[in-house]
Design an enzyme around this catalytic site. Structure first.
Site, mmCIF file in Angstrom:
data_model
loop_
_atom_site.group_PDB
_atom_site.id
_atom_site.type_symbol
_atom_site.label_atom_id
_atom_site.label_comp_id
_atom_site.label_asym_id
_atom_site.label_seq_id
_atom_site.Cartn_x
_atom_site.Cartn_y
_atom_site.Cartn_z
ATOM 1 N N HIS A 161 13.769 51.632 53.212
ATOM 2 C CA HIS A 161 12.500 51.703 52.473
ATOM 3 C C HIS A 161 11.339 52.149 53.354
ATOM 4 C CE1 HIS A 161 14.342 50.085 48.960
ATOM 5 N NE2 HIS A 161 14.645 48.930 49.519
ATOM 6 N N ASP A 284 23.966 45.062 48.124
ATOM 7 C CA ASP A 284 23.296 44.453 46.962
ATOM 8 C C ASP A 284 23.694 45.089 45.628
ATOM 9 O OD1 ASP A 284 21.932 46.613 48.020
ATOM 10 O OD2 ASP A 284 19.983 45.614 48.162
HETATM 11 C C1 SP5 Z 1 16.725 46.715 52.034
HETATM 12 C C2 SP5 Z 1 16.533 46.148 50.657
HETATM 13 O O1 SP5 Z 1 17.527 45.924 49.949
HETATM 14 N N1 SP5 Z 1 15.303 45.836 50.270
HETATM 15 C C3 SP5 Z 1 15.018 45.327 48.979
HETATM 16 C C4 SP5 Z 1 13.618 44.881 48.788
HETATM 17 C C5 SP5 Z 1 13.398 44.471 47.385
HETATM 18 N N2 SP5 Z 1 12.199 43.756 47.171
HETATM 19 C C6 SP5 Z 1 12.066 43.510 45.769
HETATM 20 C C7 SP5 Z 1 11.045 42.503 45.444
HETATM 21 C C8 SP5 Z 1 10.959 42.381 43.952
HETATM 22 C C9 SP5 Z 1 11.211 40.983 43.547
HETATM 23 N N3 SP5 Z 1 11.676 40.896 42.216
HETATM 24 C C10 SP5 Z 1 12.471 39.724 42.088
HETATM 25 C C11 SP5 Z 1 13.166 39.608 40.802
HETATM 26 C C12 SP5 Z 1 14.312 38.631 40.985
HETATM 27 N N4 SP5 Z 1 15.060 38.505 39.795
HETATM 28 ZN ZN ZN Z 2 18.565 46.989 48.579
#
Ligand code: SP5
Ligand code: ZN
Length: 340
Positions: A161, A284
């Protein structure tokens, strides 16, 4: 298979991140992830775990902005110097849209300029961990350039990212992009990103280049992070037109549908005819990931790796996301086992 891993990640342990609605939750991208993977790798005979070599700043600065890297290096000390009410992690509350050119002088102003969300928390050990992480990726790239079929950069923090001058989504230095750029002086490079989230930083870094093909398969940004990147109509700019491709997927995508999409991605890679593959490996996509909505099983992960292995390319595998810690070791073994 050579695996590059550094203990330096341990001090990058932010106490929380902020989810939608302002919810403080324990930092999902935590050191335990590495312990689970290490335990699995130590249980097999084929994983040969090494410390990374130190490549210095030059290969990082070939991809990242110098002022941004300086910000990462000094942010923690500057943060403590502001005597914050809660000093446990540096996290801004105002973010730059970058429609105006100004970069402010204040630490929090710069933090909001350089950080795109509330999951890229900076603590004391962040910069040194990010440097060690990218050295793991570069070390994997180096042994692949030297003739190994594959190698694994067990990178933490992850990288895909992070753009040329921004952090986001647990990422600070784009490990895969630095490795791919380093390899690009030795041959044609394709980057394939199978993390659940769009590899927006990698996309951004190579968007105008035709010597590095970038492909990302991910949850559709119309419903998932990072929201502003990763749509199918983003195909490159300038001479890079045609050298980036996104494959956005609907929630609930199962093994069969995922593998069908992967076939299309691999077809594009074959056409490009690269000398090296850099593989951004996020686990993931797994069905029971706490951040994911895609329903790929451990067997699906094995099948994905099998198909990628059929490209028969020297491959630097770079760890990205994956937050179901109980399943991480098993999934990484299923994946790497096909690429060794
Ligand atoms: C490297 C990597 O996989 N980074 C992922 C970062 C994602 N961040 C997302 C934050 C959004 C949170 N939403 C949470 C919903 C849970 N159901
Ligand atoms: Zn990810």
């Amino acid at each position: 298979m050579k695996v590059f891993y550094s203990e330096t990640h341990r001090k990058h342990e932010p106490p929380f991140e902020v989810f939608d609605g302002g919810l403080r939750v324990p930092y999902l991208e935590n050191p335990d992830r590495m312990d689970r993977i290490l335990k699995a790798l130590r249980s097999v005979h084929w994983a040969d775990i090494h410390d990374p070599e130190d490549f210095g700043l030059a290969p990082i600065l070939a991809v990242h902005d110098k002022d941004y890297l300086d910000f990462l290096a000094s942010a923690w000390t500057e943060w403590l110097a502001t005597a914050p009410k809660d000093p446990s992690t540096l996290l801004p509350a105002t973010f730059a849209l970058r429609r105006q050119p100004h970069k402010p002088k204040s630490l929090l102003g710069r933090a909001g300029y350089y950080i795109m969300d509330l999951s890229a928390c900076i603590v004391e050990g962040t910069y040194s961990a990010a440097l060690a992480s990218v050295n793991c990726a570069l070390s994997a790239a180096q042994v692949v350039a030297d003739g190994e079929r594959s190698a694994f950069g067990l990178c933490r923090p992850p990288g895909h990212h992070a753009g040329r001058d921004y952090a986001g989504g647990y990422c600070f230095i784009n490990n895969a992009a630095v490795a791919a750029n380093w390899l690009s002086s030795k041959g044609r490079v394709a980057v394939l990103d199978v993390d659940y989230h769009c590899g927006n930083g990698t996309q951004d870094i190579f968007y105008a280049r035709d010597d590095v093909l970038t492909i990302s398969i991910h949850a559709d940004p119309d419903y998932e992070y990072p929201s502003y990147f990763g749509y199918a109509d983003e195909t490159g700019a300038g001479k890079g037109i045609g050298y980036h491709q996104n494959f956005p997927l609907p929630a609930g995508t199962d093994d069969a549908a995922y593998l069908e999409t992967l076939d299309q991605a691999l077809q594009r890679i074959r056409e490009f005819n690269p000398d090296y593959l850099v593989l951004s490996a996020g686990m993931d996509i797994y069905a029971d990931d706490p951040l994911g909505t895609i329903k790929v099983t451990t067997e699906g992960i094995r099948n994905i790796a099998q198909k990628i292995a059929s490209l028969n390319l020297p491959t630097a595998i770079i760890m990205e996301g994956g937050y179901n810690n109980d399943a991480l070791g098993r999934n990484i073994l299923a994946f790497l086992g096909e690429l060794k």
